[in-house]
Design a protein around this motif. Structure first.
Motif, PDB file in Angstrom:
ATOM      1  N   MET A  17       0.770  -1.321  -0.188  1.00  0.00           N
ATOM      2  CA  MET A  17       0.218   0.354  -0.233  1.00  0.00           C
ATOM      3  C   MET A  17       0.533   1.257  -0.054  1.00  0.00           C
ATOM      4  SD  MET A  17      -2.542   0.960   2.981  1.00  0.00           S
ATOM      5  CE  MET A  17      -1.378   1.701   3.786  1.00  0.00           C
ATOM      6  N   VAL A  18       1.753   1.501   0.876  1.00  0.00           N
ATOM      7  CA  VAL A  18       2.730   2.380   0.943  1.00  0.00           C
ATOM      8  C   VAL A  18       3.273   2.654  -0.541  1.00  0.00           C
ATOM      9  CG1 VAL A  18       5.026   3.394   2.123  1.00  0.00           C
ATOM     10  CG2 VAL A  18       2.596   2.289   3.687  1.00  0.00           C
ATOM     11  N   LEU A  19       3.719   1.604  -0.633  1.00  0.00           N
ATOM     12  CA  LEU A  19       5.045   1.793  -2.186  1.00  0.00           C
ATOM     13  C   LEU A  19       3.771   1.693  -2.918  1.00  0.00           C
ATOM     14  CD1 LEU A  19       7.197  -1.521  -1.806  1.00  0.00           C
ATOM     15  CD2 LEU A  19       7.967   0.828  -1.867  1.00  0.00           C
ATOM     16  N   THR A  20       2.854   1.173  -3.391  1.00  0.00           N
ATOM     17  CA  THR A  20       2.234   1.915  -4.407  1.00  0.00           C
ATOM     18  C   THR A  20       1.089   3.419  -4.231  1.00  0.00           C
ATOM     19  OG1 THR A  20       1.057  -0.019  -4.224  1.00  0.00           O
ATOM     20  CG2 THR A  20      -0.652   1.961  -5.249  1.00  0.00           C
ATOM     21  N   PHE A  21       1.019   4.012  -3.188  1.00  0.00           N
ATOM     22  CA  PHE A  21       0.420   5.323  -3.010  1.00  0.00           C
ATOM     23  C   PHE A  21       2.130   6.477  -3.496  1.00  0.00           C
ATOM     24  CE2 PHE A  21      -2.240   4.343   0.306  1.00  0.00           C
ATOM     25  CZ  PHE A  21      -3.883   4.086  -0.016  1.00  0.00           C
ATOM     26  N   LEU A  22       3.295   5.748  -2.359  1.00  0.00           N
ATOM     27  CA  LEU A  22       4.474   6.783  -3.328  1.00  0.00           C
ATOM     28  C   LEU A  22       4.847   6.390  -4.488  1.00  0.00           C
ATOM     29  CD1 LEU A  22       7.165   5.472   0.032  1.00  0.00           C
ATOM     30  CD2 LEU A  22       6.024   8.253  -0.552  1.00  0.00           C
ATOM     31  N   ALA A  23       4.392   5.703  -5.261  1.00  0.00           N
ATOM     32  CA  ALA A  23       4.431   5.541  -6.719  1.00  0.00           C
ATOM     33  C   ALA A  23       3.441   6.783  -7.652  1.00  0.00           C
ATOM     34  CB  ALA A  23       4.357   4.029  -6.728  1.00  0.00           C
TER      35      ALA A  23
ATOM     36  N   LEU B  80       9.091   1.839  -7.715  1.00  0.00           N
ATOM     37  CA  LEU B  80       7.673   2.142  -6.826  1.00  0.00           C
ATOM     38  C   LEU B  80       6.646   1.124  -7.203  1.00  0.00           C
ATOM     39  CD1 LEU B  80       8.675   5.633  -5.503  1.00  0.00           C
ATOM     40  CD2 LEU B  80       9.208   3.291  -4.300  1.00  0.00           C
ATOM     41  N   MET B  81       6.749   1.548  -8.223  1.00  0.00           N
ATOM     42  CA  MET B  81       5.536   0.448  -8.438  1.00  0.00           C
ATOM     43  C   MET B  81       5.550  -0.754  -8.831  1.00  0.00           C
ATOM     44  SD  MET B  81       1.979   1.023  -8.558  1.00  0.00           S
ATOM     45  CE  MET B  81       1.164   2.562  -9.466  1.00  0.00           C
ATOM     46  N   ILE B  82       6.983  -0.615  -9.315  1.00  0.00           N
ATOM     47  CA  ILE B  82       6.959  -2.066  -9.938  1.00  0.00           C
ATOM     48  C   ILE B  82       7.351  -3.478  -8.439  1.00  0.00           C
ATOM     49  CG2 ILE B  82       8.908  -3.654 -10.628  1.00  0.00           C
ATOM     50  CD1 ILE B  82       9.255  -1.879 -13.021  1.00  0.00           C
ATOM     51  N   CYS B  83       7.606  -2.509  -7.444  1.00  0.00           N
ATOM     52  CA  CYS B  83       8.287  -3.019  -6.005  1.00  0.00           C
ATOM     53  C   CYS B  83       7.137  -2.804  -5.434  1.00  0.00           C
ATOM     54  CB  CYS B  83       9.076  -2.324  -5.041  1.00  0.00           C
ATOM     55  SG  CYS B  83      10.898  -1.482  -5.252  1.00  0.00           S
ATOM     56  N   GLY B  84       6.273  -2.274  -5.449  1.00  0.00           N
ATOM     57  CA  GLY B  84       4.686  -2.069  -5.221  1.00  0.00           C
ATOM     58  C   GLY B  84       3.649  -3.479  -5.881  1.00  0.00           C
TER      59      GLY B  84
END
Length: 81
Positions: free
Chosen positions: A14-20, A34-38
């Motif tokens: 969730m955090v990675l998606t919002f940051l991305a 970041l989204m790939i990590c999410g």
């Protein structure tokens, strides 16, 4: 319900998606990384929840983010007007 059921991967995703999304909104290519990590985190959550739909969706999103990185890395072609 066990608090450690998903080992915090759901919160990380969730955090990675919002940051991305924030970074992409700022036109920063790092948002795609970041989204790939999410996406990989969401794939892990999909595995832990036995959700094939979540896994398939995030594999497709991951591939779309890789495509975006490739397209953003190419220099823009100048149009002849």
């Amino acid at each position: 319900m066990d608090v450690l059921q998903y080992y915090g991967i759901d919160w990380l995703a969730m955090v990675l998606t919002f940051l991305a999304i924030w970074q992409i909104g700022n036109k920063n290519k790092a948002g795609f990384y970041l989204m790939i990590c999410g996406n990989t985190s969401w794939i892990g959550v999909g595995y832990l929840t036995d959700s094939i739909a979540m896994i398939i969706a995030n594999v497709i999103f991951l591939l779309m983010n890789i495509r975006a990185i490739v397209k953003w890395s190419k220099p823009e072609e100048l149009s002849e007007n």
